[in-house]
Design an enzyme around this catalytic site. Structure first.
Site, PDB file in Angstrom:
ATOM      1  N   GLY A 187     -21.403  -7.977 -97.009  1.00 50.68           N
ATOM      2  CA  GLY A 187     -21.343  -8.411 -98.404  1.00 50.68           C
ATOM      3  C   GLY A 187     -22.261  -9.575 -98.691  1.00 50.68           C
ATOM      4  N   ASP A 237     -24.205 -12.923 -98.914  1.00 56.68           N
ATOM      5  CA  ASP A 237     -24.559 -13.999 -97.984  1.00 56.68           C
ATOM      6  C   ASP A 237     -23.893 -15.278 -98.483  1.00 56.68           C
ATOM      7  OD1 ASP A 237     -25.758 -16.150 -96.615  1.00 56.68           O
ATOM      8  OD2 ASP A 237     -27.517 -14.927 -96.167  1.00 56.68           O
ATOM      9  N   LEU A 238     -22.874 -15.721 -97.747  1.00 54.91           N
ATOM     10  CA  LEU A 238     -22.052 -16.836 -98.220  1.00 54.91           C
ATOM     11  C   LEU A 238     -22.784 -18.174 -98.175  1.00 54.91           C
ATOM     12  CD1 LEU A 238     -18.558 -15.858 -96.763  1.00 54.91           C
ATOM     13  CD2 LEU A 238     -19.377 -15.602 -99.111  1.00 54.91           C
ATOM     14  N   HIS A 297     -24.445  -3.942-109.052  1.00 53.88           N
ATOM     15  CA  HIS A 297     -24.106  -2.748-109.845  1.00 53.88           C
ATOM     16  C   HIS A 297     -25.197  -1.680-109.834  1.00 53.88           C
ATOM     17  CE1 HIS A 297     -20.884  -5.141-112.331  1.00 53.88           C
ATOM     18  NE2 HIS A 297     -20.772  -5.306-111.038  1.00 53.88           N
ATOM     19  N   ASP A 337     -15.075  -6.433-105.594  1.00 57.38           N
ATOM     20  CA  ASP A 337     -16.111  -6.157-106.597  1.00 57.38           C
ATOM     21  C   ASP A 337     -17.065  -5.093-106.074  1.00 57.38           C
ATOM     22  OD1 ASP A 337     -17.958  -7.402-104.913  1.00 57.38           O
ATOM     23  OD2 ASP A 337     -17.868  -9.324-105.965  1.00 57.38           O
TER      24      ASP A 337
HETATM   25  O1  T3D Z   1     -22.324 -13.754-105.279  1.00 56.51           O
HETATM   26  C1  T3D Z   1     -22.315 -12.614-105.543  1.00 56.51           C
HETATM   27  O2  T3D Z   1     -23.397 -12.025-105.748  1.00 56.51           O
HETATM   28  C2  T3D Z   1     -21.004 -11.909-105.676  1.00 56.51           C
HETATM   29  C3  T3D Z   1     -20.656 -10.953-104.653  1.00 56.51           C
HETATM   30  C4  T3D Z   1     -19.599 -11.142-103.792  1.00 56.51           C
HETATM   31  C5  T3D Z   1     -19.155 -10.043-102.963  1.00 56.51           C
HETATM   32  C6  T3D Z   1     -18.756 -10.358-101.550  1.00 56.51           C
HETATM   33  O3  T3D Z   1     -19.233  -9.658-100.699  1.00 56.51           O
HETATM   34  S1  T3D Z   1     -17.652 -11.606-101.198  1.00 56.51           S
HETATM   35  C7  T3D Z   1     -17.327 -11.375 -99.475  1.00 56.51           C
HETATM   36  C8  T3D Z   1     -18.411 -11.950 -98.577  1.00 56.51           C
HETATM   37  N1  T3D Z   1     -18.234 -11.593 -97.186  1.00 56.51           N
HETATM   38  C9  T3D Z   1     -17.360 -12.210 -96.378  1.00 56.51           C
HETATM   39  O4  T3D Z   1     -16.590 -13.048 -96.769  1.00 56.51           O
HETATM   40  C10 T3D Z   1     -17.407 -11.801 -94.921  1.00 56.51           C
HETATM   41  C11 T3D Z   1     -17.562 -13.030 -94.037  1.00 56.51           C
HETATM   42  N2  T3D Z   1     -17.687 -12.651 -92.635  1.00 56.51           N
HETATM   43  C12 T3D Z   1     -16.621 -12.440 -91.848  1.00 56.51           C
HETATM   44  O5  T3D Z   1     -15.484 -12.517 -92.229  1.00 56.51           O
HETATM   45  C13 T3D Z   1     -16.926 -12.121 -90.405  1.00 56.51           C
HETATM   46  O6  T3D Z   1     -18.280 -12.399 -90.157  1.00 56.51           O
HETATM   47  C14 T3D Z   1     -16.628 -10.656 -90.032  1.00 56.51           C
HETATM   48  C15 T3D Z   1     -15.107 -10.440 -89.912  1.00 56.51           C
HETATM   49  C16 T3D Z   1     -17.209  -9.668 -91.023  1.00 56.51           C
HETATM   50  C17 T3D Z   1     -17.264 -10.331 -88.651  1.00 56.51           C
HETATM   51  O7  T3D Z   1     -16.815 -11.283 -87.707  1.00 56.51           O
HETATM   52  P1  T3D Z   1     -17.543 -11.461 -86.296  1.00 56.51           P
HETATM   53  O8  T3D Z   1     -16.701 -12.388 -85.494  1.00 56.51           O
HETATM   54  O9  T3D Z   1     -17.828 -10.123 -85.720  1.00 56.51           O
HETATM   55  O10 T3D Z   1     -18.973 -12.098 -86.620  1.00 56.51           O
HETATM   56  P2  T3D Z   1     -19.275 -13.603 -87.033  1.00 56.51           P
HETATM   57  O11 T3D Z   1     -19.486 -14.426 -85.796  1.00 56.51           O
HETATM   58  O12 T3D Z   1     -18.298 -14.081 -88.027  1.00 56.51           O
HETATM   59  O13 T3D Z   1     -20.697 -13.418 -87.780  1.00 56.51           O
HETATM   60  C18 T3D Z   1     -21.945 -13.311 -87.066  1.00 56.51           C
HETATM   61  C19 T3D Z   1     -22.964 -14.164 -87.806  1.00 56.51           C
HETATM   62  O14 T3D Z   1     -23.104 -13.622 -89.144  1.00 56.51           O
HETATM   63  C20 T3D Z   1     -22.500 -15.595 -87.964  1.00 56.51           C
HETATM   64  O15 T3D Z   1     -23.639 -16.425 -87.935  1.00 56.51           O
HETATM   65  P3  T3D Z   1     -23.951 -17.381 -86.648  1.00 56.51           P
HETATM   66  O16 T3D Z   1     -22.731 -18.219 -86.435  1.00 56.51           O
HETATM   67  O17 T3D Z   1     -24.195 -16.408 -85.527  1.00 56.51           O
HETATM   68  O18 T3D Z   1     -25.156 -18.164 -87.044  1.00 56.51           O
HETATM   69  C21 T3D Z   1     -21.890 -15.614 -89.348  1.00 56.51           C
HETATM   70  O19 T3D Z   1     -21.893 -16.888 -89.950  1.00 56.51           O
HETATM   71  C22 T3D Z   1     -22.822 -14.670 -90.084  1.00 56.51           C
HETATM   72  N3  T3D Z   1     -22.167 -14.073 -91.253  1.00 56.51           N
HETATM   73  C23 T3D Z   1     -21.144 -13.210 -91.258  1.00 56.51           C
HETATM   74  N4  T3D Z   1     -20.811 -12.914 -92.517  1.00 56.51           N
HETATM   75  C24 T3D Z   1     -21.658 -13.598 -93.317  1.00 56.51           C
HETATM   76  C25 T3D Z   1     -22.524 -14.356 -92.508  1.00 56.51           C
HETATM   77  N5  T3D Z   1     -23.465 -15.155 -93.019  1.00 56.51           N
HETATM   78  C26 T3D Z   1     -23.563 -15.219 -94.355  1.00 56.51           C
HETATM   79  N6  T3D Z   1     -22.764 -14.511 -95.188  1.00 56.51           N
HETATM   80  C27 T3D Z   1     -21.825 -13.701 -94.723  1.00 56.51           C
HETATM   81  N7  T3D Z   1     -21.080 -12.958 -95.563  1.00 56.51           N
END
Ligand code: T3D
Length: 256
Positions: A61, A63-64, A83, A138
């Site tokens: 999703g 990029d947070l 969309h 969304d």
């Molecule tokens: O603004 C708009 O345009 C509106 C739209 C909003 C819609 C949305 O999508 S809101 C939802 C956003 N997504 C999330 O909240 C998911 C966040 N991620 C997670 O919960 C976990 O990463 C997972 C459960 C999906 C996977 O976990 P895991 O343990 O396998 O991986 P990890 O270690 O968490 O992630 C690996 C890397 O990816 C890590 O970076 P690092 O530490 O190796 O440098 C992590 O920070 C990065 N990463 C994961 N998800 C995101 C991300 N970086 C940026 N944005 C993310 N969404």
């Protein structure tokens, strides 16, 4: 490095989301590149599409890191970036297969659910991440997940934030098939090739009918079926299908 890569094998277009270091989280460049790839998918020579992710994630999703300062105008970003791509997947009159190779979270889960079929690697996971950060589903998440799972299961899951394994997603009917991780690309290519060999106009119109069925009255749906069936009888593939049946041979559909 391109944020989205495309490759063709016969009539199958594979679209690979390509920001593996962040599990293919969406930034502006990836939205734009995906829009370009979906436009390419409209090429008549393409008769099936596979959507997958590079590395160990499918797509997580938004990029947070873009929320670090402030969320900005999220409504506008959804309308402008998410969309059009969700609608492009639904409007493509050909099958789109999500080959879910790893985590599908937030809008990445919504995009997977917008596809017609989901195949998953055994290491894949499905995370309704929105609620974990105080957001709501969304990018079509509320639309597709309720239709795929039914209200009660969708509500319980989407408000729990619980990560679903590939095996659980399969048991719930969210994914059609789970394969070992290293076999996902091969299996997806195989399923896509089978679909690409079918009468593409018929497959596409079936997709259009099913989308309309969700909101149509029976009378409207019967009428749309009659109209699209009239169109279907005008295709080369209909003529070929009937001829092959009468000649007791395998049909050779061209998608025309
Ligand atoms: O603004 C708009 O345009 C509106 C739209 C909003 C819609 C949305 O999508 S809101 C939802 C956003 N997504 C999330 O909240 C998911 C966040 N991620 C997670 O919960 C976990 O990463 C997972 C459960 C999906 C996977 O976990 P895991 O343990 O396998 O991986 P990890 O270690 O968490 O992630 C690996 C890397 O990816 C890590 O970076 P690092 O530490 O190796 O440098 C992590 O920070 C990065 N990463 C994961 N998800 C995101 C991300 N970086 C940026 N944005 C993310 N969404």
């Amino acid at each position: 490095m391109a944020e989205v890569e495309t490759s063709r094998e016969g009539a199958v277009l594979t679209i690979t989301l390509n920001r593996p270091e962040v599990l293919n989280a969406f930034n502006a460049a990836m939205h734009k590149a995906l829009a370009g790839a979906l436009k390419e998918a409209g090429d008549l020579a393409v008769r099936a599409v596979v959507l997958t992710g590079a590395g160990r994630g499918f797509c997580v999703g938004q990029d947070l890191t873009e929320f670090r300062e402030s969320s900005g105008d999220i409504g506008s970003r959804l309308r402008e970036n998410y969309h059009p791509n969700v609608l492009a997947i639904r409007r493509l009159e050909k099958p789109v297969i999500a080959a879910v190779n790893g985590a599908a979270a937030g809008a990445g889960l919504s995009i997977a659910c917008a596809c017609d079929i989901r195949l998953a690697a055994d290491s894949a996971s499905f995370v309704p991440a929105f609620i974990n950060i105080g957001l709501i589903p969304d990018s079509g998440g509320s639309y597709f997940v309720t239709r795929l799972l039914g209200y009660a299961r969708a509500f319980e899951w989407m408000t729990s934030g619980r990560k679903l394994s590939a095996a659980e997603a399969h048991a719930w009917g969210l994914v059609s098939e789970v394969v070992e991780g290293e076999q996902l690309a091969e299996r997806s290519a195989e399923v896509a090739a089978q679909l690409a060999a079918m009468p593409t106009r018929g497959v596409g119109m079936t997709k259009r009918l099913f989308d309309r069925a969700a909101t149509s009255a029976l009378e409207e749906q019967l009428e749309l079926e009659a109209q699209l069936q009239t169109t279907a009888t005008q295709t080369d593939d209909f003529k070929e299908g009937v001829a092959a049946f009468l000649e007791k041979r395998e049909p050779r559909f061209t998608g025309a």
